[in-house]
Design a protein around this motif. Structure first.
Motif, PDB file in Angstrom:
ATOM      1  N   ASP A  75      27.284  44.190  75.936  1.00 30.56           N
ATOM      2  CA  ASP A  75      26.020  44.532  76.561  1.00 30.56           C
ATOM      3  C   ASP A  75      26.033  46.052  76.745  1.00 30.56           C
ATOM      4  O   ASP A  75      26.851  46.584  77.488  1.00 30.56           O
ATOM      5  CB  ASP A  75      25.909  43.812  77.908  1.00 30.56           C
ATOM      6  N   GLU A  76      25.150  46.773  76.042  1.00 31.87           N
ATOM      7  CA  GLU A  76      25.194  48.238  76.081  1.00 31.87           C
ATOM      8  C   GLU A  76      25.005  48.771  77.495  1.00 31.87           C
ATOM      9  O   GLU A  76      25.631  49.764  77.875  1.00 31.87           O
ATOM     10  CB  GLU A  76      24.134  48.835  75.153  1.00 31.87           C
ATOM     11  N   ARG A  77      24.162  48.127  78.289  1.00 35.70           N
ATOM     12  CA  ARG A  77      23.959  48.611  79.670  1.00 35.70           C
ATOM     13  C   ARG A  77      25.246  48.510  80.485  1.00 35.70           C
ATOM     14  O   ARG A  77      25.573  49.403  81.262  1.00 35.70           O
ATOM     15  CB  ARG A  77      22.827  47.817  80.333  1.00 35.70           C
ATOM     16  N   ARG A  78      25.980  47.399  80.290  1.00 29.25           N
ATOM     17  CA  ARG A  78      27.250  47.260  81.005  1.00 29.25           C
ATOM     18  C   ARG A  78      28.245  48.317  80.553  1.00 29.25           C
ATOM     19  O   ARG A  78      28.978  48.897  81.358  1.00 29.25           O
ATOM     20  CB  ARG A  78      27.837  45.859  80.764  1.00 29.25           C
ATOM     21  N   ARG A  90      27.566  51.271  79.390  1.00 26.19           N
ATOM     22  CA  ARG A  90      27.182  52.571  79.942  1.00 26.19           C
ATOM     23  C   ARG A  90      27.562  52.680  81.428  1.00 26.19           C
ATOM     24  O   ARG A  90      27.949  53.748  81.891  1.00 26.19           O
ATOM     25  CB  ARG A  90      25.681  52.808  79.761  1.00 26.19           C
ATOM     26  N   ARG A  91      27.459  51.568  82.139  1.00 21.71           N
ATOM     27  CA  ARG A  91      27.869  51.592  83.546  1.00 21.71           C
ATOM     28  C   ARG A  91      29.360  51.883  83.667  1.00 21.71           C
ATOM     29  O   ARG A  91      29.794  52.645  84.536  1.00 21.71           O
ATOM     30  CB  ARG A  91      27.526  50.254  84.226  1.00 21.71           C
ATOM     31  N   GLU A  92      30.135  51.257  82.788  1.00 19.19           N
ATOM     32  CA  GLU A  92      31.589  51.497  82.775  1.00 19.19           C
ATOM     33  C   GLU A  92      31.894  52.968  82.509  1.00 19.19           C
ATOM     34  O   GLU A  92      32.737  53.579  83.163  1.00 19.19           O
ATOM     35  CB  GLU A  92      32.250  50.634  81.698  1.00 19.19           C
ATOM     36  N   ASN A 128      28.331  62.751  84.103  1.00 20.32           N
ATOM     37  CA  ASN A 128      27.112  62.317  83.415  1.00 20.32           C
ATOM     38  C   ASN A 128      26.946  62.955  82.042  1.00 20.32           C
ATOM     39  O   ASN A 128      26.534  62.300  81.084  1.00 20.32           O
ATOM     40  CB  ASN A 128      25.881  62.624  84.279  1.00 20.32           C
ATOM     41  N   ARG A 132      25.117  59.819  74.335  1.00 23.20           N
ATOM     42  CA  ARG A 132      23.681  59.517  74.189  1.00 23.20           C
ATOM     43  C   ARG A 132      23.506  58.259  73.360  1.00 23.20           C
ATOM     44  O   ARG A 132      22.647  57.411  73.648  1.00 23.20           O
ATOM     45  CB  ARG A 132      22.979  60.691  73.500  1.00 23.20           C
ATOM     46  N   ASP A 133      24.320  58.150  72.288  1.00 23.04           N
ATOM     47  CA  ASP A 133      24.229  57.008  71.377  1.00 23.04           C
ATOM     48  C   ASP A 133      25.545  56.245  71.374  1.00 23.04           C
ATOM     49  O   ASP A 133      26.624  56.843  71.302  1.00 23.04           O
ATOM     50  CB  ASP A 133      23.930  57.469  69.946  1.00 23.04           C
TER      51      ASP A 133
END
Length: 536
Positions: free
Chosen positions: A480-483, A485-487, A494, A499-500
């Motif tokens: 899951d890309e959102r998960r 990114r959270r990690e 930041n 970005r990708d």
């Protein structure tokens, strides 16, 4: 320092004569189902050396060896040295245009190659006016030919030659090898190494790895890659045995041979360890005979060490750093692997390292600086490339001394241990900040379910460069890309979060097993173009 029980060698090939005298019937090489004793390796290299001299080889002449990892390849390396030549081992995956460039750059007169590579060799040789002889190894119904060049079969050359080679008068400061390295841009550069520098490197490497004649070493890497080449040189210098593999394409077969020959030394690169870890997750692996595991080319993520210890329960694990221009720079004593996480250690025995700012000033402990290397292992320079040589070999603190300026950024702690930050060409400049791809990759690889990751910078009108991450998930894992990114956001600033994030089944590799970042940049550019076309 050389092992106490071995006589001192002034020339690189003298170790083979010593091993053949002390243990003539001991197996020097295992290659598939074939074996080669030290007596056979010495005698056949003597015969080939004499044949090369009879065919015009003079001291200092360069000889190209364009072959797979085979017994004839090892014979050829030692034969060229004995004849007084300079060996140039070229990766068998090299295409004809690059092969032609290397052959012309160092003006080869002799080429030794495998018959199955004849098409590439012949195509390349058409553009090499200095070439006079090609020797083919292998079986073929008809010997390949090229107008104006003498062609022969290696087995016939060995059968007809005598062992009566003439002493070429080689001294330790003569060149032994040209090792071509591609670098980040431009044509390959030929790193000049002398007998003296290579003998020193072999002695230093075997000392800190605590190797002996009882070891059975493994080589999975091309002999054109200095990490692979030195496995051969170290094993012969010790009178040890080497299991020589063509590649790691079929891991299960390699594992079988490792167990059969009771391999004790396992040299790898991150891509090999990633493949092993993936295989271990499918079916547990264990190699209790292995006593030394080494890694170079890029740092292993600390998260992988527990799994590597499971696979090699009795091994000392060495994190190392090096570059072709001086073979090896540093190693981390395995007892400090947990105490110094992320470190590539201290200078190898007999050498010195230090950090400088871009303007040449000393840097404080913990501060970033450019790594400089002193020692007998530093290259003489790049063949036929004065400008690049002057950029890499700088005036040292001692008058008249030339030291290697690697161009790579490190920090050094209070105890003198090195921590890699980035190669100069790899630094990503985004949002006005400098980002080390290695730092982002380490965080990615620590996330459960990620098998491999690579990070590059891509042009961006707003950011300057944007961070692009390529990720290979473990088998059966769905991300899951959102998960993800959270990690990343919880472990990175930041501006360091990519970005990708692009998922891949595999990452492209160059012939030395390193991730091919140029190829990744190309695929990223293609995806950007396709995206722009679709949205216009």
């Amino acid at each position: 320092m050389l092992p106490d029980h071995r006589p001192y060698r002034a020339l690189l090939h003298e170790c083979l004569a010593i091993a053949a005298m002390e243990s003539p019937e001991k197996t020097a090489l295992h290659v598939g189902t074939e074996t080669c004793s030290y007596r056979m390796l010495a005698e056949r290299s003597d015969r080939l050396a004499a044949a090369l001299q009879d065919r015009g080889l003079r001291r200092g002449d360069r000889v190209a060896i364009f072959m797979d990892n085979t017994i004839p390849c090892a014979i050829s390396i030692f034969a060229v040295l004995k004849a007084g030549g300079v060996f140039v081992v070229i990766n068998p995956q090299t295409k004809h245009d690059k092969l032609s460039f290397i052959a012309n750059d160092c003006s080869i007169r002799h080429l030794i190659t495998d018959v199955h590579l004849a098409k590439v060799a012949i195509a390349a040789s058409a553009h090499v006016p200095t070439l006079t002889h090609i020797i083919f190894s292998g079986d073929g119904a008809e010997r390949p030919s090229r107008e104006g060049v003498a062609t022969e079969w290696l087995e016939e050359v060995l059968a007809c030659s005598t062992t009566g080679m003439r002493s070429p008068g080689t001294i330790p400061t003569d060149l032994a090898a040209l090792i071509y390295t591609s670098g980040s841009t431009g044509n390959p550069k030929g790193v000049m190494q002398t007998h003296q520098s290579m003998v020193f490197s072999v002695g230093s490497l075997t000392e800190y790895q605590r190797l002996s004649a009882d070891d059975v070493m493994l080589n999975l890497l091309p002999l054109a890659f200095d990490y692979g080449l030195y496995q051969l040189l170290m094993s012969v210098s010790l009178g040890a045995a080497l299991v020589l593999e063509r590649s790691f394409t079929y891991p299960a077969e390699v594992f079988t041979r490792m167990t059969r020959h009771r391999v004790t030394v396992f040299p790898g690169v991150p891509t090999i360890f990633a493949m092993m870890i993936a295989a271990h997750q499918r079916r547990p692996l264990e190699f209790p005979d292995v006593r030394r595991v080494t890694n170079t080319a890029a740092a292993l993520p600390p998260s992988q060490f527990p799994v590597i210890r499971d696979i090699f329960p009795n091994a000392l694990i060495y994190a190392m750093y090096g570059l072709t221009e001086c073979k090896r720079v540093s190693y981390l004593p395995p007892e400090l692997l947990d105490a110094k996480p992320g470190s590539v250690g201290i200078a190898i025995p007999g050498t010195e390292v230090y950090l400088r700012s871009p303007s040449g000033e000393s840097v404080e402990p913990g501060a970033p600086g450019i790594l400089h290397v002193r020692g007998p292992h530093v290259m003489r320079g790049y063949w036929n490339n004065v400008a690049r040589t002057e950029k890499m070999l700088r005036e040292g603190d001692i008058p008249g001394e030339r030291v290697l300026c690697t161009g790579d950024w490190f920090r050094m702690d209070e105890d003198g241990y090195l921590y890699f930050i980035s190669r100069s060409d790899d630094i990503i400049k985004t949002r006005g900040e400098k980002v080390s791809p290695a730092e982002v990759e380490a965080v990615l690889c620590a996330i459960p379910g990620i098998e491999e990751a690579a990070v590059i910078g891509v042009a961006d009108e707003v950011l300057g460069q944007a961070i692009c991450a390529f990720v290979v998930p473990s088998s059966g894992v769905v991300f899951d890309e959102r998960r993800l990114r959270r990690e990343l956001a919880s472990n990175l600033e930041n501006y360091m979060v990519p970005r990708d994030i692009l998922l891949r089944e595999t990452l492209p590799k160059n012939p030395n097993g390193k991730i091919d970042r140029k190829a990744l940049a190309g695929t990223c550019d293609q995806e950007e173009t396709q995206h722009d076309s679709a949205t216009s």
